[in-house]
Write an enzyme that holds these catalytic residues in place. Structure first.
Site, PDB file in Angstrom:
ATOM      1  N   CYS A 131       0.836  -1.200   0.000  1.00 54.66           N
ATOM      2  CA  CYS A 131       0.000   0.000   0.000  1.00 54.66           C
ATOM      3  C   CYS A 131       0.873   1.253   0.000  1.00 54.66           C
ATOM      4  O   CYS A 131       1.372   1.675   1.053  1.00 54.66           O
ATOM      5  CB  CYS A 131      -0.928  -0.016   1.212  1.00 54.66           C
ATOM      6  SG  CYS A 131      -1.954   1.463   1.293  1.00 54.66           S
TER       7      CYS A 131
ATOM      8  N   CYS B 274      -0.424   4.138   2.120  1.00 51.51           N
ATOM      9  CA  CYS B 274      -0.318   3.947   3.579  1.00 51.51           C
ATOM     10  C   CYS B 274       1.126   4.133   4.031  1.00 51.51           C
ATOM     11  O   CYS B 274       1.385   4.711   5.076  1.00 51.51           O
ATOM     12  CB  CYS B 274      -0.743   2.540   4.005  1.00 51.51           C
ATOM     13  SG  CYS B 274      -2.198   1.907   3.211  1.00 51.51           S
ATOM     14  N   ASP B 275       2.066   3.594   3.276  1.00 46.68           N
ATOM     15  CA  ASP B 275       3.445   3.479   3.770  1.00 46.68           C
ATOM     16  C   ASP B 275       4.443   4.390   3.053  1.00 46.68           C
ATOM     17  O   ASP B 275       5.610   4.465   3.456  1.00 46.68           O
ATOM     18  CB  ASP B 275       3.927   2.021   3.619  1.00 46.68           C
ATOM     19  CG  ASP B 275       3.061   1.069   4.428  1.00 46.68           C
ATOM     20  OD1 ASP B 275       2.526   1.508   5.466  1.00 46.68           O
ATOM     21  OD2 ASP B 275       2.915  -0.104   4.028  1.00 46.68           O
TER      22      ASP B 275
END
Ligand code: NAP
Length: 300
Positions: free
Chosen positions: A129, A132-133
């Protein structure tokens, strides 16, 4: 017992819940993770009618609240099996729920590359992701594996954060939309590594490099990177229900545009259904159709 039990709180399941509630059917949604499904990881939804530039999180939260306000009940439990009958019994690890009709809107999960160390390096350099990261890799060197819309969008997103982005794809043409690929080609810090597979993860505690192998020449190259974002598609989450629904070779639940499966009273909606186009708009459309069919089934 509820009228309609929906498994999955992504765009398909939540849309089905809206339709079921508006038809005054008692509605329970079971979700194994958090509401929203995959769309929650998209920073900017640019192609949903009348909602340009909305984030996946905002979209999913609005949809979830809409379904809740209309009366849908939610339980955050993973459905592990269904017993068929006039009343369907849906088992989770904790409970059994009864329903007169069931909609499978379980979506899909990230496909893995299947190489040694991939699982243990999640959170230590391997991610599924980018939104997200990605922040953890500011000014670092990263790679994205894949050639679809997700991979190209991830690479575009990372190009604005990271120092260098390698896009590693096993072919030299892309599944991703041509416009996205053109935008990526214009980024100076993006390097395309085509006709190549990631064949090894080099790590000491954390990821330090990947080995890529050219499919045509067999030549191996080591790319020193701190982050690898795997975006090689999804695997539908239908395994737990395969006694009730026919699965195709890819594991998708076989159903036509009416979302009916081979089991009366069991419907399928969204990315886990056999279909040509897996998009937010088609997931929502499936939710509407599956709920309408379930409502008809209950009236029959
Ligand atoms: P996808 O379209 O299925 O693409 C997966 C990519 O990964 C393909 O390029 C495939 O290569 C590659 N791949 C698959 N297995 C691999 C393996 N074992 N090793 C190496 N490479 C592998 O998946 P996606 O990009 O996640 O997209 C899924 C759906 O969501 C699509 O319908 C897509 O259009 C949609 N989506 C849309 C948007 C948008 O419209 N903004 C954004 C994201 C996703 P091959 O090409 O060689 O098969």
């Amino acid at each position: 017992m509820v009228d309609i039990l929906i498994i999955g709180a992504g765009p398909a399941g939540l849309t089905a819940a809206i339709y079921a509630c508006r038809a005054e059917k008692s509605t329970l949604v079971l979700e194994a993770k958090s509401y929203g499904g995959q769309i929650i990881n998209t920073p900017d939804i640019a192609n949903y009618p009348v909602a340009p530039n909305i984030s996946g999180f905002e979209f999913a939260t609005t949809l979830y609240n809409q379904a809740k306000d209309l009366g849908a009940q939610f339980k955050f439990e993973k459905a592990v099996s269904i017993e068929d009958g006039e009343v369907k019994r849906v088992h989770t690890a904790q409970n059994t729920y009864e329903a007169r009709a069931v909609i499978l809107a379980t979506g899909a999960e990230n496909r893995k590359l299947g190489i040694e160390g991939e699982d243990t390096l999640v959170g230590k350099g391997v991610s599924y992701c980018a939104t997200c990261d990605g922040n953890f890799f500011r000014k670092k060197d990263v790679a994205v594996a894949g050639g679809g819309n997700t991979a190209v969008e991830d690479a575009l997103y990372l190009a604005d954060l990271a120092n260098t982005v390698y896009l590693i794809h096993r072919r030299d043409s892309f599944r991703a939309d041509a416009a996205l690929v053109s935008r990526l080609k214009a980024k100076e810090n993006v390097h395309f590594v085509l006709n190549s597979n990631v064949t090894k993860l080099v790590a000491e505690g954390r990821l330090q490099a990947v080995e890529v192998t050219d499919k045509n020449t067999g030549e191996k190259t080591t790319l020193p990177i701190q982050g690898l974002f795997v975006a090689v598609g999804q695997v539908p989450e239908n395994e737990n229900f395969k006694s009730l629904v026919e699965l195709d070779a890819g594991g998708y639940a076989v159903a036509g545009e009416n979302c009916r499966t081979k089991t009366p009273g069991v419907f399928v909606a969204g990315d886990n259904r056999t279909k040509e186009v897996r998009q937010l708009v088609t997931a929502a459309a499936d939710g509407a159709v599956a709920a309408t069919e379930a409502i008809r089934f209950l009236g029959s």
